[in-house]
Write a protein that holds these residues in place. Sequence first.
Motif, PDB file in Angstrom:
ATOM      1  N   PHE A 281       0.546  -1.612   0.149  1.00  0.00           N
ATOM      2  CA  PHE A 281       0.229   0.172   0.286  1.00  0.00           C
ATOM      3  C   PHE A 281       0.853   1.437  -0.341  1.00  0.00           C
ATOM      4  CE2 PHE A 281      -2.460  -3.338   1.461  1.00  0.00           C
ATOM      5  CZ  PHE A 281      -3.482  -3.334   0.707  1.00  0.00           C
TER       6      PHE A 281
ATOM      7  N   LEU B  50      -0.513   4.610  -0.784  1.00  0.00           N
ATOM      8  CA  LEU B  50      -1.674   5.623  -0.065  1.00  0.00           C
ATOM      9  C   LEU B  50      -0.516   6.536   0.421  1.00  0.00           C
ATOM     10  CD1 LEU B  50      -3.344   3.170   1.858  1.00  0.00           C
ATOM     11  CD2 LEU B  50      -4.081   4.237   0.401  1.00  0.00           C
TER      12      LEU B  50
ATOM     13  N   SER C 174      -2.099   2.470   5.687  1.00  0.00           N
ATOM     14  CA  SER C 174      -2.014   0.790   5.601  1.00  0.00           C
ATOM     15  C   SER C 174      -1.729  -0.058   5.991  1.00  0.00           C
ATOM     16  CB  SER C 174      -0.343   1.469   4.640  1.00  0.00           C
ATOM     17  OG  SER C 174       0.188   2.160   6.154  1.00  0.00           O
TER      18      SER C 174
ATOM     19  N   LEU D 299      -8.545   0.762  -3.442  1.00  0.00           N
ATOM     20  CA  LEU D 299      -7.320   1.114  -2.462  1.00  0.00           C
ATOM     21  C   LEU D 299      -6.960  -0.512  -3.057  1.00  0.00           C
ATOM     22  CD1 LEU D 299      -9.265   2.363   0.784  1.00  0.00           C
ATOM     23  CD2 LEU D 299      -7.727   3.330  -1.390  1.00  0.00           C
ATOM     24  N   TYR D 300      -7.355  -1.720  -3.503  1.00  0.00           N
ATOM     25  CA  TYR D 300      -6.663  -3.254  -3.900  1.00  0.00           C
ATOM     26  C   TYR D 300      -7.652  -4.103  -4.106  1.00  0.00           C
ATOM     27  CZ  TYR D 300      -5.582  -7.860  -1.768  1.00  0.00           C
ATOM     28  OH  TYR D 300      -5.347  -9.386  -2.425  1.00  0.00           O
TER      29      TYR D 300
END
Length: 411
Positions: A7, A10, A153, A191-192
């Motif tokens: 991550f 971010l 994260s 985000l994922y």
Amino acid sequence: MVEASQFTHLPKIKTQRIAVKLNKTAQGLVKQGHPWVFSDSIVKESHSPKSGDLAIIYDNHTNKLIALGLYDIDSPIKIKVLHNGSPATINSSFFESKIHTAYAKRLDLLETNTNAYRLLFGENDNMPSFIADVYANVLVIKLYSEMWLPYLSDILPHLINTTQVKTVVLRLSRKLDQLLTAKGLSDGSILYGNLENEEVHFFEHGINFKANVIKGHKTGYFLDHRYNRKRVGELSKGKSVLDVFSYAGGFSVHALAKGAKDVTSLDISAQALAVAKENATLNDHKGTHHIIEGDAFEKLQQLIQKNRKFDVVVIDPPSFAKKATDVEKALKKYAQLAKMGVQLVSKNGILVLASCSSRVEAQDFYAMAEKALKQQSVTYKVIDRTAHDDDHPIAFAEGAYLKTIYFKISQ
């Protein structure tokens, strides 16, 4: 196994620790486990804080640590408590423990042919202003505070590893969406993983639905009413049903799937009604599904004038009390809906009234509903009172908002 290193996209935000002392009243509330510290309760801070900084709250007399929280500078609730009592380190392992504890509370629900649930319910799961809802293999995070950005994260890997989802969607409150655009995040960001379709299929108690996780209200659906939808479905076999403020048709779909002969969904939003119609088609049913688009108060009055009757009437309006000064006006609106609703119920029928206004207390709502029915000179029996479903645990008084009352009307 997903790791925090995945991550790096971010925002990287540095935080600091702030030593804090509170006035006597606030200190007492925090010691009792209350998760909110208002700005006027703070009497001393070691540094000037920013959102996301860690507040270390000490006892005024003993200087012992009593709680840890995060600063939310843009809120009147300036510190939101994460942990009470003994010292703790706010790191990846801390959040992992919180998530595992929350997941364990939902295990019984996940054995009921249900794959959509709220994993994190803000303050009630010691994650204030942080909502995490799962729809099948998609996790939707709804943030109400910028204070969570430095910790995302650390949190996301544990959410993903615990739930085994394939996609994470970020939803933001309107105010936060404006704040975070400059940081490269916006409402609906992925985000994922990948999101093939913003309408995600899921099921609750075996009933099929779709939720739009990008454009839908909140995280795409209202999971808190799950038990009540199931209960209405059970009450609707062979019956005619009116679902007022139907939104995506939660009550309507359960009623149809459980054998209602006809169901009418009433909502002001054409888009919501289109979703309700589509959700109904996802399930086998023989009943007829009618749609009424328009203002609920106006349409209910029109139905009364036509002398329409339904065996089951469900009225589940949006919140009428955004602030304390709205409560009296909200209760009058609820009473008006109750009076109209009971006029539409067949003899020996069921009237279901709900409120999601957190500022309207349950006892006041129930008293209002019974008074309204008495003023209509009907004979009734209260057959149930319910609150949130199991994935919405309540850890403090202000965390309770949903209340529903079921009446059997024998006119």
